[in-house]
Design a protein around this motif. Sequence first.
Motif, PDB file in Angstrom:
ATOM      1  N   ARG A   1       0.650  -1.651   0.317  1.00  0.00           N
ATOM      2  CA  ARG A   1      -0.108  -0.101   0.399  1.00  0.00           C
ATOM      3  C   ARG A   1       1.187   1.006   0.315  1.00  0.00           C
ATOM      4  O   ARG A   1       0.651   1.796  -0.407  1.00  0.00           O
ATOM      5  CB  ARG A   1      -0.642  -0.372   1.313  1.00  0.00           C
ATOM      6  CG  ARG A   1      -1.761   1.542   1.358  1.00  0.00           C
ATOM      7  CD  ARG A   1      -2.793   1.152   0.211  1.00  0.00           C
ATOM      8  NE  ARG A   1      -3.985   2.325   0.489  1.00  0.00           N
ATOM      9  CZ  ARG A   1      -3.040   3.457  -0.413  1.00  0.00           C
ATOM     10  NH1 ARG A   1      -2.249   3.798  -0.852  1.00  0.00           N
ATOM     11  NH2 ARG A   1      -3.701   4.769  -0.205  1.00  0.00           N
ATOM     12  N   SER A   2       1.767   1.419   0.650  1.00  0.00           N
ATOM     13  CA  SER A   2       3.158   2.527   0.662  1.00  0.00           C
ATOM     14  C   SER A   2       3.449   2.613  -0.564  1.00  0.00           C
ATOM     15  O   SER A   2       4.009   3.868  -0.945  1.00  0.00           O
ATOM     16  CB  SER A   2       4.040   2.250   2.151  1.00  0.00           C
ATOM     17  OG  SER A   2       4.677   1.275   1.112  1.00  0.00           O
ATOM     18  N   LEU A   3       3.241   2.532  -1.203  1.00  0.00           N
ATOM     19  CA  LEU A   3       4.056   2.556  -2.747  1.00  0.00           C
ATOM     20  C   LEU A   3       2.967   2.888  -3.923  1.00  0.00           C
ATOM     21  O   LEU A   3       3.442   3.272  -4.651  1.00  0.00           O
ATOM     22  CB  LEU A   3       5.053   0.784  -3.259  1.00  0.00           C
ATOM     23  CG  LEU A   3       5.449   0.842  -2.927  1.00  0.00           C
ATOM     24  CD1 LEU A   3       6.284  -0.553  -3.757  1.00  0.00           C
ATOM     25  CD2 LEU A   3       7.098   1.908  -2.373  1.00  0.00           C
TER      26      LEU A   3
ATOM     27  N   GLU B   1      -0.287   5.230  -5.643  1.00  0.00           N
ATOM     28  CA  GLU B   1      -0.296   6.602  -5.390  1.00  0.00           C
ATOM     29  C   GLU B   1      -1.544   6.992  -5.841  1.00  0.00           C
ATOM     30  O   GLU B   1      -2.373   7.675  -5.316  1.00  0.00           O
ATOM     31  CB  GLU B   1       0.680   7.637  -5.986  1.00  0.00           C
ATOM     32  CG  GLU B   1       2.389   7.335  -5.275  1.00  0.00           C
ATOM     33  CD  GLU B   1       3.348   7.894  -6.794  1.00  0.00           C
ATOM     34  OE1 GLU B   1       3.083   8.458  -7.280  1.00  0.00           O
ATOM     35  OE2 GLU B   1       4.897   8.135  -6.088  1.00  0.00           O
TER      36      GLU B   1
ATOM     37  N   LYS C   1      11.033   3.676  -4.857  1.00  0.00           N
ATOM     38  CA  LYS C   1      10.254   4.081  -3.905  1.00  0.00           C
ATOM     39  C   LYS C   1      10.578   3.858  -2.760  1.00  0.00           C
ATOM     40  O   LYS C   1      10.178   4.187  -1.421  1.00  0.00           O
ATOM     41  CB  LYS C   1       9.338   4.341  -4.477  1.00  0.00           C
ATOM     42  CG  LYS C   1       7.585   5.064  -3.618  1.00  0.00           C
ATOM     43  CD  LYS C   1       6.207   4.853  -4.810  1.00  0.00           C
ATOM     44  CE  LYS C   1       5.785   5.658  -3.764  1.00  0.00           C
ATOM     45  NZ  LYS C   1       6.222   6.776  -3.786  1.00  0.00           N
TER      46      LYS C   1
ATOM     47  N   LEU D   1       9.706  -4.837   0.153  1.00  0.00           N
ATOM     48  CA  LEU D   1       8.508  -4.901   1.378  1.00  0.00           C
ATOM     49  C   LEU D   1       7.825  -5.736   0.665  1.00  0.00           C
ATOM     50  O   LEU D   1       7.905  -5.550  -0.697  1.00  0.00           O
ATOM     51  CB  LEU D   1       7.855  -2.866   1.341  1.00  0.00           C
ATOM     52  CG  LEU D   1       8.957  -1.565   1.637  1.00  0.00           C
ATOM     53  CD1 LEU D   1       7.964  -0.290   1.006  1.00  0.00           C
ATOM     54  CD2 LEU D   1       9.327  -2.130   2.164  1.00  0.00           C
TER      55      LEU D   1
ATOM     56  N   ARG E   1       3.443  -7.041   0.650  1.00  0.00           N
ATOM     57  CA  ARG E   1       2.738  -6.754   1.534  1.00  0.00           C
ATOM     58  C   ARG E   1       2.036  -7.111   2.780  1.00  0.00           C
ATOM     59  O   ARG E   1       2.455  -8.904   2.927  1.00  0.00           O
ATOM     60  CB  ARG E   1       1.478  -6.391   0.219  1.00  0.00           C
ATOM     61  CG  ARG E   1       1.383  -5.918  -0.725  1.00  0.00           C
ATOM     62  CD  ARG E   1       0.842  -6.881  -1.979  1.00  0.00           C
ATOM     63  NE  ARG E   1       1.133  -8.127  -2.635  1.00  0.00           N
ATOM     64  CZ  ARG E   1       0.417  -9.128  -2.950  1.00  0.00           C
ATOM     65  NH1 ARG E   1      -0.468  -8.913  -3.383  1.00  0.00           N
ATOM     66  NH2 ARG E   1       1.517 -10.468  -3.541  1.00  0.00           N
TER      67      ARG E   1
ATOM     68  N   ASP F   1      -4.825  -3.796  -0.893  1.00  0.00           N
ATOM     69  CA  ASP F   1      -3.385  -4.818  -0.435  1.00  0.00           C
ATOM     70  C   ASP F   1      -3.375  -6.035  -1.087  1.00  0.00           C
ATOM     71  O   ASP F   1      -2.643  -6.583  -1.178  1.00  0.00           O
ATOM     72  CB  ASP F   1      -3.102  -5.140   1.503  1.00  0.00           C
ATOM     73  CG  ASP F   1      -1.722  -5.399   1.606  1.00  0.00           C
ATOM     74  OD1 ASP F   1      -0.897  -4.570   1.383  1.00  0.00           O
ATOM     75  OD2 ASP F   1      -2.219  -6.710   2.248  1.00  0.00           O
TER      76      ASP F   1
END
Length: 275
Positions: free
Chosen positions: A83-85, A87, A115, A121, A123, A264
């Motif tokens: 999710r943090s990637l 946008e 990024k 990273l 999920r 996610d």
Amino acid sequence: MTASPRRILGIDFSGATDAGRKIWIAEGRAARDGAFELHDLRQACELDGGGVAPKIAIAALARHITRAPDTIAGCDFPFTLPRSLIEEPSWVDFVQAFPQRFGFADAFRSWALAKAPGRELRRDADRAAGTPFNSYNLRIYRQTWWGIARLLHPLVTSGAAIAVPYQSPTRKPRPVLIEACPACALKAIALYRPYKGRADALRRQRRTLVAELVARGFLDAPAPALARRLTDDAGGDAIDAVIAALIAAAADVGTPNTPVDAFDGEIYWRLRDIR
């Protein structure tokens, strides 16, 4: 567990330059006892209009999926990123923008690593299922790019299929796509052993694995020609396609989305309960 749709597909996916030979599709239905009946097993290059090159093979796969609306397809590739990637405001927006934003697989991986930064990273869904790799790992980032850009994008943006749990099933039947992890399923039933390769011992292991799935009631005994294909495929992709189909047959796709699911996702790996 909800009843499986009439047509069940298991897809072992690939983003290799010869993807048409490495993408395998298992097709069948649930038997009366709940086991999976394998009716067909083929490579993407054997589909109508298929070929060896990934662009041709995956386009043929998309057409094959949508051939019948009452279909669930378990696909062995990541449907999304951490999710943090992401946008975009929604997963559908992410898929819609993906192929234009990342014109090729290496650009996608470079962007994700920049990024992160530099980290792979995972999920929440990866951690929950225990997947071997994250979405942009060196070994699978091409699968992720080809899967999202060339399979999910045309099917989801056109409305020809829906991806669960990111989208809710509709009353009008449309093919349902889920992210399936055959390796996770085999680990869960203690059958995760080496079976990929040309050595005689690995060939015997493929035969033993199929026999175990039959003995445990997950799979109806395949026809001899299909059983030979499962044993003969040294890459193990044919077996992985069948396991993805077993996952699809057991999947409950009627659960409403949750806020986490919307980005996610969920990785499906459970097989049906055997008592």
